[in-house]
Motif scaffolding. Structure first.
Motif, PDB file in Angstrom:
ATOM      1  N   THR A 124      -5.919  65.521  31.015  1.00 50.66           N
ATOM      2  CA  THR A 124      -5.138  64.280  31.075  1.00 50.66           C
ATOM      3  C   THR A 124      -5.338  63.465  29.810  1.00 50.66           C
ATOM      4  O   THR A 124      -4.376  62.919  29.243  1.00 50.66           O
ATOM      5  CB  THR A 124      -5.577  63.455  32.303  1.00 50.66           C
ATOM      6  OG1 THR A 124      -5.504  64.282  33.459  1.00 50.66           O
ATOM      7  CG2 THR A 124      -4.680  62.237  32.493  1.00 50.66           C
ATOM      8  N   GLY A 125      -6.600  63.370  29.371  1.00 51.53           N
ATOM      9  CA  GLY A 125      -6.918  62.612  28.155  1.00 51.53           C
ATOM     10  C   GLY A 125      -6.182  63.169  26.946  1.00 51.53           C
ATOM     11  O   GLY A 125      -5.542  62.426  26.195  1.00 51.53           O
ATOM     12  N   PHE A 126      -6.219  64.478  26.803  1.00 50.15           N
ATOM     13  CA  PHE A 126      -5.532  65.104  25.665  1.00 50.15           C
ATOM     14  C   PHE A 126      -4.020  64.871  25.755  1.00 50.15           C
ATOM     15  O   PHE A 126      -3.355  64.629  24.745  1.00 50.15           O
ATOM     16  CB  PHE A 126      -5.838  66.604  25.615  1.00 50.15           C
ATOM     17  CG  PHE A 126      -7.168  66.916  24.992  1.00 50.15           C
ATOM     18  CD1 PHE A 126      -7.459  66.512  23.685  1.00 50.15           C
ATOM     19  CD2 PHE A 126      -8.141  67.611  25.691  1.00 50.15           C
ATOM     20  CE1 PHE A 126      -8.688  66.790  23.114  1.00 50.15           C
ATOM     21  CE2 PHE A 126      -9.374  67.887  25.127  1.00 50.15           C
ATOM     22  CZ  PHE A 126      -9.646  67.472  23.838  1.00 50.15           C
ATOM     23  N   ALA A 127      -3.496  64.948  26.973  1.00 51.41           N
ATOM     24  CA  ALA A 127      -2.050  64.743  27.152  1.00 51.41           C
ATOM     25  C   ALA A 127      -1.663  63.320  26.751  1.00 51.41           C
ATOM     26  O   ALA A 127      -0.657  63.112  26.063  1.00 51.41           O
ATOM     27  CB  ALA A 127      -1.665  65.013  28.604  1.00 51.41           C
ATOM     28  N   LEU A 128      -2.469  62.326  27.178  1.00 53.35           N
ATOM     29  CA  LEU A 128      -2.170  60.926  26.840  1.00 53.35           C
ATOM     30  C   LEU A 128      -2.268  60.692  25.332  1.00 53.35           C
ATOM     31  O   LEU A 128      -1.406  60.031  24.739  1.00 53.35           O
ATOM     32  CB  LEU A 128      -3.131  59.992  27.589  1.00 53.35           C
ATOM     33  CG  LEU A 128      -2.858  59.850  29.100  1.00 53.35           C
ATOM     34  CD1 LEU A 128      -3.968  59.061  29.764  1.00 53.35           C
ATOM     35  CD2 LEU A 128      -1.507  59.176  29.351  1.00 53.35           C
ATOM     36  N   ILE A 129      -3.349  61.237  24.759  1.00 59.83           N
ATOM     37  CA  ILE A 129      -3.524  61.085  23.300  1.00 59.83           C
ATOM     38  C   ILE A 129      -2.335  61.715  22.571  1.00 59.83           C
ATOM     39  O   ILE A 129      -1.759  61.141  21.649  1.00 59.83           O
ATOM     40  CB  ILE A 129      -4.850  61.725  22.844  1.00 59.83           C
ATOM     41  CG1 ILE A 129      -6.024  60.893  23.356  1.00 59.83           C
ATOM     42  CG2 ILE A 129      -4.906  61.852  21.318  1.00 59.83           C
ATOM     43  CD1 ILE A 129      -7.364  61.568  23.217  1.00 59.83           C
TER      44      ILE A 129
END
Lengths: 182, 156
Positions: free
Chosen positions: B67-72
């Motif tokens: 999720t973090g990578f997707a948001l970034i």
């Protein structure tokens, strides 16, 4: 050291003050026979050592409930046999290998085993034994090397004496053919 | 069945002995090693919640990382694409449109009329052009006492 019968050791084991002593006596009495029984099945010393420890750990936990329906050594042998067969089964599942490949791996272990001091003929005999299915191998080893009575093997493996005799006969024939044609 | 008959042919050639060996003093030291293992402290029991948490923790960590990578990735891409552009809110756009609409009506329309040689008659009340949008002026107009009704109709 005073020699106790199995039934005496069992009585001592049920006494909390004598429990450790009694179990230690049992271990010393049966460790070698059980070790060789396991070792001939799994070939590698370290595996046999682990399985022997597991066998006695299970015996330690289950001995409280041992009712004496069978002889103590038969009961120990049954645990050791189950440990060895479960180990081989787990090995087969772990590597997703058919039985024949597990046997090949055991042969490979045998050839590189530093704790094997047999001559070439004995190595050939062991390789021939490793071609047998695990249960037939058990019967052959118990009868040929341990010279156990069929009645005792029958109790340990929960198989009829007639079936054991037939199994041993086929195993011996197969080994004979392998050695003859080798 | 005589078992010796089954094995004597190869037993005669192969010495019947155990070919395996063990490390030195293995059997002497085994009971002590086993005793230590038996009496070693039992592993601390783990509660069900802890056990479930231990199973789920790596999966939750993985999901959080994804999720973090997707948001970034999303915000990074958006920032990159929008660089140099100003985004106006709906209210700002409406304000601009109204402002320029009025400006056009007052300034551009008069300029356009002048450019096309259009002149008002002398008695034309130019200021009345500006009254149109002022309700107070209408009200004041209507409060006048002497408004002929026919003129009112004409005006409207």
């Amino acid at each position: 050291m005073q020699e106790h019968s199995d039934s005496e050791l069992l009585s001592l084991f049920r006494n909390p003050d004598q429990k450790n002593y009694a179990f230690n006596m049992m271990v010393r009495r049966y460790q070698e026979r059980l070790y060789w029984h396991i070792r001939k099945m799994v070939i590698v010393h370290d595996d046999a050592d682990d399985l022997l420890q597991n066998t006695f750990m299970k015996a330690w936990k289950g001995l409280e409930n041992f009712r004496g329906d069978s002889l103590l050594f038969t009961w120990f042998y049954r645990i050791a046999t189950n440990e060895a067969l479960s180990f081989l089964q787990a090995k087969k599942k772990r590597y997703l290998l058919p039985v024949v490949d597990v046997e090949k791996e055991l042969v490979s272990s045998l050839e590189g085993d530093s704790y094997f001091d047999g001559d070439d003929l004995q190595l050939r005999l062991q390789k021939a034994i490793l071609t047998l299915p695990p249960k037939q191998r058990l019967v052959f080893n118990m009868r040929y090397y341990d010279e156990m009575k069929y009645e005792d093997i029958s109790q340990i493996l929960d198989t009829s004496v007639g079936a054991l005799k037939a199994s041993y006969h086929h195993a011996a024939k197969k080994i004979e053919n392998i050695i003859k044609n080798d | 069945m005589n078992q010796k008959e089954n094995t004597e042919s190869f037993a005669g050639r192969v010495e019947k002995k155990n070919p395996f060996t063990v490390p030195g003093n293995y059997f002497d030291s085994f009971p002590e090693k086993l005793s230590k293992r038996i009496h070693a402290g039992k592993p601390e029991k783990i509660s069900t919640v802890e056990r479930v948490w231990q199973v789920l923790r790596p999966q939750i960590a993985l999901a959080a990382a994804i999720t973090g990578f997707a948001l970034i990735g999303y915000f990074g891409l958006r920032t990159f694409v929008e660089t140099g552009q100003e985004w106006l809110s709906d209210e700002e756009i409406t304000g601009y449109m109204e402002y320029y609409q009025d400006d056009f009506a007052d300034y551009y329309l008069l300029s356009l009329l002048e450019e096309n040689d259009f002149y008002f008659e002398e008695d034309t009340d130019i200021e009345s052009w500006y009254y149109e949008d002022d309700p107070d002026l209408y009200i004041e107009y209507l409060y006048q006492d002497e408004i002929p009704i026919d003129l009112l109709y004409t005006d409207f």
